[in-house]
Design an enzyme around this catalytic site. Structure first.
Site, short mmCIF file in Angstrom:
data_model
loop_
_atom_site.label_atom_id
_atom_site.label_comp_id
_atom_site.label_asym_id
_atom_site.label_seq_id
_atom_site.Cartn_x
_atom_site.Cartn_y
_atom_site.Cartn_z
N CYS A 51 0.81 -1.22 0.00
CA CYS A 51 0.00 0.00 0.00
C CYS A 51 0.84 1.27 0.00
O CYS A 51 1.65 1.49 0.91
CB CYS A 51 -0.92 -0.01 1.23
N PRO A 120 -11.74 -1.15 6.22
CA PRO A 120 -10.62 -1.04 7.16
C PRO A 120 -9.33 -0.83 6.36
O PRO A 120 -8.94 -1.68 5.56
CB PRO A 120 -10.61 -2.38 7.89
N THR A 121 -8.73 0.32 6.51
CA THR A 121 -7.60 0.70 5.67
C THR A 121 -6.29 0.68 6.44
O THR A 121 -6.24 0.70 7.66
CB THR A 121 -7.81 2.11 5.10
N TYR A 185 -5.28 5.31 -9.07
CA TYR A 185 -6.47 4.55 -8.65
C TYR A 185 -7.70 5.00 -9.42
O TYR A 185 -8.58 4.19 -9.72
CB TYR A 185 -6.70 4.70 -7.14
#
Length: 332
Positions: A51, A120-121, A185
């Site tokens: 990420c 949930p990041t 993205y």
């Protein structure tokens, strides 16, 4: 047993544009009432090496010497095959984080808010004693590390967010966020041709402008690395190995931009940057795992691309000639 069906995307508007969810936990760190106390050993930073939002917080943590102050938990690059989007600790013994004892990152979100319904990041800062999420504000987390956590910086820690440049750094970082960091993205998660092409054009116009800027500047603000460079790096280092193919950002690779490519290698070869970059994890996630807007899909035929050759990140870049300096950090 077949695969569990994932929930459908919720972060796409009526025109097919990807709209990233807002952060739920954004309480700042400090000594004022209502702020999160700055204490060594109180928190754990949860991340996934894949990420970019999480990676930049780990870079700053490393560069500033906060490793012994804020512990680190690492989630798998593969999403779990369950009925929701989540991150899991399958890399750890028995599939649980060794400090928090949790299997999924969603557990710390629900511990903080039992009615939490968002994704949930990562990154997320967790209060270890309470096992609850206290800050998942990826946009400001590096700034918190650079300012509120200064009492715990290592000796001679660099200045990544100098006061006299903060307004300019914030302005450029905002542009980089919308057009590059989140821009890839917007391309990859677009649900219409129009939305994809609009995001694609904005992304490459900005990369062209950054290429020009870096023709006369070693780093975005001159001779020294700043917070803005950390943010740009996290996207550029993933570009050729993931976004170019997986997100269809395929006008140019970063190696095709002479200045951006030299700049990227300069940063990669800096302690805290390349040594926290996991190309294998990045490739596995973007090509084999599910994502957030196409969460029930996987890469073509579930085949992991063999290339590109990432050994070239260690090749000579000659960026020192733009500054005449060997050091890359401004030391106060």
């Amino acid at each position: 047993m077949g695969e569990t069906k994932k929930q459908g995307p919720t972060e796409v508007d009526e025109k097919g544009k990807f709209i990233r969810q807002k952060n739920r936990f954004s309480t700042t760190f400090g000594s004022e009432a209502g702020e999160l106390p700055v204490e060594a050993g109180k928190y754990r930073l949860l991340w996934a090496a894949v990420c970019p939002w999480a990676h930049r917080s780990v870079i700053v943590r490393s560069v500033l010497g906060l490793e012994d102050v804020i512990s680190l938990g690492t989630a798998s690059p593969m999403r779990p095959n369950i009925d929701r989007v989540d991150w899991e600790f399958s890399l750890d013994k028995n599939g649980v984080d060794p400090v928090l004892g949790i299997k999924y990152i969603s557990e710390v979100y629900l511990q903080a808010d039992a009615k939490y319904e968002g994704r949930p990041t990562v990154p997320v800062i967790v209060d270890i004693a309470e096992k609850k999420a206290v800050n998942n504000d990826y946009f400001r987390l590096t700034n918190h590390f650079e300012t509120a956590w200064k009492p715990f910086h290592k000796e001679n820690a660099p200045e990544l967010y100098p006061e006299h440049l903060r307004e300019e750094i914030d302005a450029l970082s905002d542009i980089i966020f919308h057009e590059v960091n989140n821009g890839v993205y917007k391309c990859g998660f677009a649900r219409s041709q129009e939305a994809y092409e609009e995001a694609y054009d904005v992304l490459f116009i900005r990369l062209d402008e950054l290429e020009k800027r870096l023709s006369t500047h070693r780093f975005l603000f001159g001779d020294y690395i700043t917070d803005s460079d950390v943010r740009l790096y996290a996207t550029l280092v993933r570009f050729d190995v993931a976004y170019y193919a997986a997100f269809k950002t395929n006008r140019n690779r970063i190696v095709d931009f002479p200045n951006l490519w030299g700049y990227l290698r300069d940063l990669y070869q800096t302690p805290g940057f390349g040594d926290t970059t996991d190309f294998e994890a990045i490739k596995i996630h973007y090509h084999l795992s599910n994502h957030i807007a196409n969460d029930d899909q996987k890469g073509p035929n579930n085949i992991l691309p063999k290339g590109p050759d990432t050994s070239i990140f260690n090749s000579k870049h000659d960026r020192e000639a733009l500054s005449g300096k060997e050091e890359k950090f401004l030391i106060q």
